[in-house]
Design a protein around this motif. Structure first.
Motif, PDB file in Angstrom:
ATOM      1  N   GLY A  88      52.419  93.914  41.338  1.00  0.00           N
ATOM      2  CA  GLY A  88      52.819  92.754  40.553  1.00  0.00           C
ATOM      3  C   GLY A  88      51.951  91.541  40.789  1.00  0.00           C
ATOM      4  O   GLY A  88      50.870  91.639  41.369  1.00  0.00           O
ATOM      5  N   ARG A  89      52.447  90.398  40.316  1.00  0.00           N
ATOM      6  CA  ARG A  89      51.746  89.120  40.455  1.00  0.00           C
ATOM      7  C   ARG A  89      52.722  88.080  40.978  1.00  0.00           C
ATOM      8  O   ARG A  89      53.893  88.080  40.617  1.00  0.00           O
ATOM      9  CB  ARG A  89      51.206  88.663  39.103  1.00  0.00           C
ATOM     10  CG  ARG A  89      50.076  89.497  38.602  1.00  0.00           C
ATOM     11  CD  ARG A  89      49.737  89.233  37.152  1.00  0.00           C
ATOM     12  NE  ARG A  89      49.731  87.848  36.761  1.00  0.00           N
ATOM     13  CZ  ARG A  89      48.840  87.303  35.942  1.00  0.00           C
ATOM     14  NH1 ARG A  89      47.875  88.036  35.447  1.00  0.00           N
ATOM     15  NH2 ARG A  89      48.920  86.038  35.616  1.00  0.00           N
ATOM     16  N   TRP A  90      52.211  87.176  41.820  1.00  0.00           N
ATOM     17  CA  TRP A  90      53.051  86.163  42.433  1.00  0.00           C
ATOM     18  C   TRP A  90      52.385  84.798  42.328  1.00  0.00           C
ATOM     19  O   TRP A  90      51.185  84.657  42.561  1.00  0.00           O
ATOM     20  CB  TRP A  90      53.288  86.499  43.910  1.00  0.00           C
ATOM     21  CG  TRP A  90      54.021  87.778  44.089  1.00  0.00           C
ATOM     22  CD1 TRP A  90      55.380  87.947  44.150  1.00  0.00           C
ATOM     23  CD2 TRP A  90      53.459  89.082  44.216  1.00  0.00           C
ATOM     24  NE1 TRP A  90      55.683  89.280  44.300  1.00  0.00           N
ATOM     25  CE2 TRP A  90      54.526  90.000  44.351  1.00  0.00           C
ATOM     26  CE3 TRP A  90      52.166  89.583  44.220  1.00  0.00           C
ATOM     27  CZ2 TRP A  90      54.343  91.374  44.490  1.00  0.00           C
ATOM     28  CZ3 TRP A  90      51.968  90.941  44.354  1.00  0.00           C
ATOM     29  CH2 TRP A  90      53.053  91.824  44.481  1.00  0.00           C
ATOM     30  N   SER A  91      53.182  83.790  42.045  1.00  0.00           N
ATOM     31  CA  SER A  91      52.690  82.416  42.028  1.00  0.00           C
ATOM     32  C   SER A  91      52.656  81.889  43.457  1.00  0.00           C
ATOM     33  O   SER A  91      53.135  82.547  44.385  1.00  0.00           O
ATOM     34  CB  SER A  91      53.603  81.534  41.163  1.00  0.00           C
ATOM     35  OG  SER A  91      54.839  81.322  41.826  1.00  0.00           O
ATOM     36  N   ASP A  92      52.153  80.685  43.630  1.00  0.00           N
ATOM     37  CA  ASP A  92      52.043  80.104  44.968  1.00  0.00           C
ATOM     38  C   ASP A  92      53.406  79.911  45.629  1.00  0.00           C
ATOM     39  O   ASP A  92      53.503  79.875  46.847  1.00  0.00           O
ATOM     40  CB  ASP A  92      51.292  78.775  44.926  1.00  0.00           C
ATOM     41  CG  ASP A  92      52.034  77.705  44.152  1.00  0.00           C
ATOM     42  OD1 ASP A  92      52.337  77.945  42.963  1.00  0.00           O
ATOM     43  OD2 ASP A  92      52.310  76.640  44.729  1.00  0.00           O
ATOM     44  N   GLU A  93      54.457  79.807  44.856  1.00  0.00           N
ATOM     45  CA  GLU A  93      55.794  79.608  45.419  1.00  0.00           C
ATOM     46  C   GLU A  93      56.483  80.920  45.786  1.00  0.00           C
ATOM     47  O   GLU A  93      57.563  80.904  46.368  1.00  0.00           O
ATOM     48  CB  GLU A  93      56.655  78.818  44.435  1.00  0.00           C
ATOM     49  CG  GLU A  93      56.110  77.418  44.204  1.00  0.00           C
ATOM     50  CD  GLU A  93      56.910  76.646  43.173  1.00  0.00           C
ATOM     51  OE1 GLU A  93      57.891  77.185  42.631  1.00  0.00           O
ATOM     52  OE2 GLU A  93      56.529  75.503  42.909  1.00  0.00           O
ATOM     53  N   GLU A  94      55.862  82.042  45.449  1.00  0.00           N
ATOM     54  CA  GLU A  94      56.502  83.346  45.645  1.00  0.00           C
ATOM     55  C   GLU A  94      55.933  84.144  46.815  1.00  0.00           C
ATOM     56  O   GLU A  94      56.193  85.328  46.931  1.00  0.00           O
ATOM     57  CB  GLU A  94      56.382  84.185  44.366  1.00  0.00           C
ATOM     58  CG  GLU A  94      57.068  83.544  43.174  1.00  0.00           C
ATOM     59  CD  GLU A  94      56.853  84.310  41.890  1.00  0.00           C
ATOM     60  OE1 GLU A  94      57.860  84.677  41.270  1.00  0.00           O
ATOM     61  OE2 GLU A  94      55.685  84.555  41.525  1.00  0.00           O
ATOM     62  N   PHE A  95      55.153  83.503  47.682  1.00  0.00           N
ATOM     63  CA  PHE A  95      54.641  84.194  48.859  1.00  0.00           C
ATOM     64  C   PHE A  95      54.431  83.226  50.003  1.00  0.00           C
ATOM     65  O   PHE A  95      54.340  82.025  49.814  1.00  0.00           O
ATOM     66  CB  PHE A  95      53.342  84.952  48.551  1.00  0.00           C
ATOM     67  CG  PHE A  95      52.139  84.062  48.325  1.00  0.00           C
ATOM     68  CD1 PHE A  95      51.347  83.645  49.392  1.00  0.00           C
ATOM     69  CD2 PHE A  95      51.793  83.662  47.052  1.00  0.00           C
ATOM     70  CE1 PHE A  95      50.243  82.828  49.193  1.00  0.00           C
ATOM     71  CE2 PHE A  95      50.684  82.846  46.833  1.00  0.00           C
ATOM     72  CZ  PHE A  95      49.911  82.442  47.911  1.00  0.00           C
ATOM     73  N   GLU A  96      54.365  83.797  51.196  1.00  0.00           N
ATOM     74  CA  GLU A  96      54.075  83.031  52.408  1.00  0.00           C
ATOM     75  C   GLU A  96      52.914  83.697  53.142  1.00  0.00           C
ATOM     76  O   GLU A  96      52.759  84.919  53.113  1.00  0.00           O
ATOM     77  CB  GLU A  96      55.293  82.974  53.331  1.00  0.00           C
ATOM     78  CG  GLU A  96      56.441  82.173  52.780  1.00  0.00           C
ATOM     79  CD  GLU A  96      56.098  80.709  52.524  1.00  0.00           C
ATOM     80  OE1 GLU A  96      55.333  80.123  53.327  1.00  0.00           O
ATOM     81  OE2 GLU A  96      56.590  80.170  51.521  1.00  0.00           O
ATOM     82  N   ILE A  97      52.134  82.894  53.818  1.00  0.00           N
ATOM     83  CA  ILE A  97      51.023  83.398  54.629  1.00  0.00           C
ATOM     84  C   ILE A  97      51.541  83.594  56.043  1.00  0.00           C
ATOM     85  O   ILE A  97      51.920  82.636  56.708  1.00  0.00           O
ATOM     86  CB  ILE A  97      49.834  82.433  54.583  1.00  0.00           C
ATOM     87  CG1 ILE A  97      49.345  82.301  53.133  1.00  0.00           C
ATOM     88  CG2 ILE A  97      48.716  82.913  55.499  1.00  0.00           C
ATOM     89  CD1 ILE A  97      48.404  81.155  52.889  1.00  0.00           C
ATOM     90  N   ALA A  98      51.575  84.843  56.486  1.00  0.00           N
ATOM     91  CA  ALA A  98      52.124  85.168  57.799  1.00  0.00           C
ATOM     92  C   ALA A  98      51.062  85.184  58.893  1.00  0.00           C
ATOM     93  O   ALA A  98      51.334  84.845  60.042  1.00  0.00           O
ATOM     94  CB  ALA A  98      52.826  86.526  57.746  1.00  0.00           C
ATOM     95  N   LYS A 138      47.057  76.328  48.405  1.00  0.00           N
ATOM     96  CA  LYS A 138      47.933  76.850  49.457  1.00  0.00           C
ATOM     97  C   LYS A 138      47.116  77.593  50.513  1.00  0.00           C
ATOM     98  O   LYS A 138      47.315  77.413  51.712  1.00  0.00           O
ATOM     99  CB  LYS A 138      48.992  77.771  48.856  1.00  0.00           C
ATOM    100  CG  LYS A 138      49.996  78.281  49.879  1.00  0.00           C
ATOM    101  CD  LYS A 138      51.121  79.028  49.191  1.00  0.00           C
ATOM    102  CE  LYS A 138      52.210  79.379  50.173  1.00  0.00           C
ATOM    103  NZ  LYS A 138      53.411  79.890  49.488  1.00  0.00           N
ATOM    104  N   LEU A 139      46.174  78.432  50.083  1.00  0.00           N
ATOM    105  CA  LEU A 139      45.344  79.173  51.032  1.00  0.00           C
ATOM    106  C   LEU A 139      44.505  78.226  51.885  1.00  0.00           C
ATOM    107  O   LEU A 139      44.416  78.386  53.105  1.00  0.00           O
ATOM    108  CB  LEU A 139      44.446  80.171  50.298  1.00  0.00           C
ATOM    109  CG  LEU A 139      45.161  81.310  49.576  1.00  0.00           C
ATOM    110  CD1 LEU A 139      44.160  82.103  48.742  1.00  0.00           C
ATOM    111  CD2 LEU A 139      45.894  82.222  50.537  1.00  0.00           C
ATOM    112  N   LEU A 140      43.896  77.240  51.244  1.00  0.00           N
ATOM    113  CA  LEU A 140      43.059  76.291  51.983  1.00  0.00           C
ATOM    114  C   LEU A 140      43.885  75.461  52.949  1.00  0.00           C
ATOM    115  O   LEU A 140      43.442  75.174  54.059  1.00  0.00           O
ATOM    116  CB  LEU A 140      42.307  75.380  51.021  1.00  0.00           C
ATOM    117  CG  LEU A 140      41.138  76.004  50.288  1.00  0.00           C
ATOM    118  CD1 LEU A 140      40.590  75.047  49.240  1.00  0.00           C
ATOM    119  CD2 LEU A 140      40.050  76.423  51.258  1.00  0.00           C
TER     120      LEU A 140
END
Length: 104
Positions: free
Chosen positions: A38-48, A96-98
């Motif tokens: 699938g695909r996720w927006s910036d609000e739909e994932f977290e960087i662990a 978000k990544l940066l």
């Protein structure tokens, strides 16, 4: 909260994440994080987890490996090169990544 590690190679970072259950292969696609699931927006994932690979002889060899968990429970890996996060695709995902990379 993400955890930062430094390893000599991208392969070592990917192996570590695979052992932790991060089995999806994520890509950046039209300002979404995408995989076969699938695909996720910036609000739909977290960087662990964040792993840095620093090229010993060439700064262009630097890469960042992200261990990412989606809100729907998918765990996967995104690998970006030194210049990948400055492409024209910049948007909420890139910011978000940066932010996570620069906070470490």
């Amino acid at each position: 909260m993400s955890t930062v590690y430094h390893y000599a190679t991208v392969l070592k970072a990917i192996q570590e994440l695979r052992e932790k259950g991060f089995n999806e292969d994520f890509n950046l696609e039209d300002n979404y994080l995408a995989s076969n699931s699938g695909r996720w927006s910036d609000e739909e994932f977290e960087i662990a987890h964040i792993y840095f690979y620093e090229g010993a002889t060439n700064p262009d060899d630097e890469a960042t490996v992200y261990g990412i968990e989606s809100a729907s429970g998918h765990k996967g890996i995104l690998v970006t090169g030194n210049d990948a996060l400055t492409d024209a695709e910049s948007g909420a995902i890139i910011k978000k990544l940066l932010k996570h990379r620069n906070d470490k």
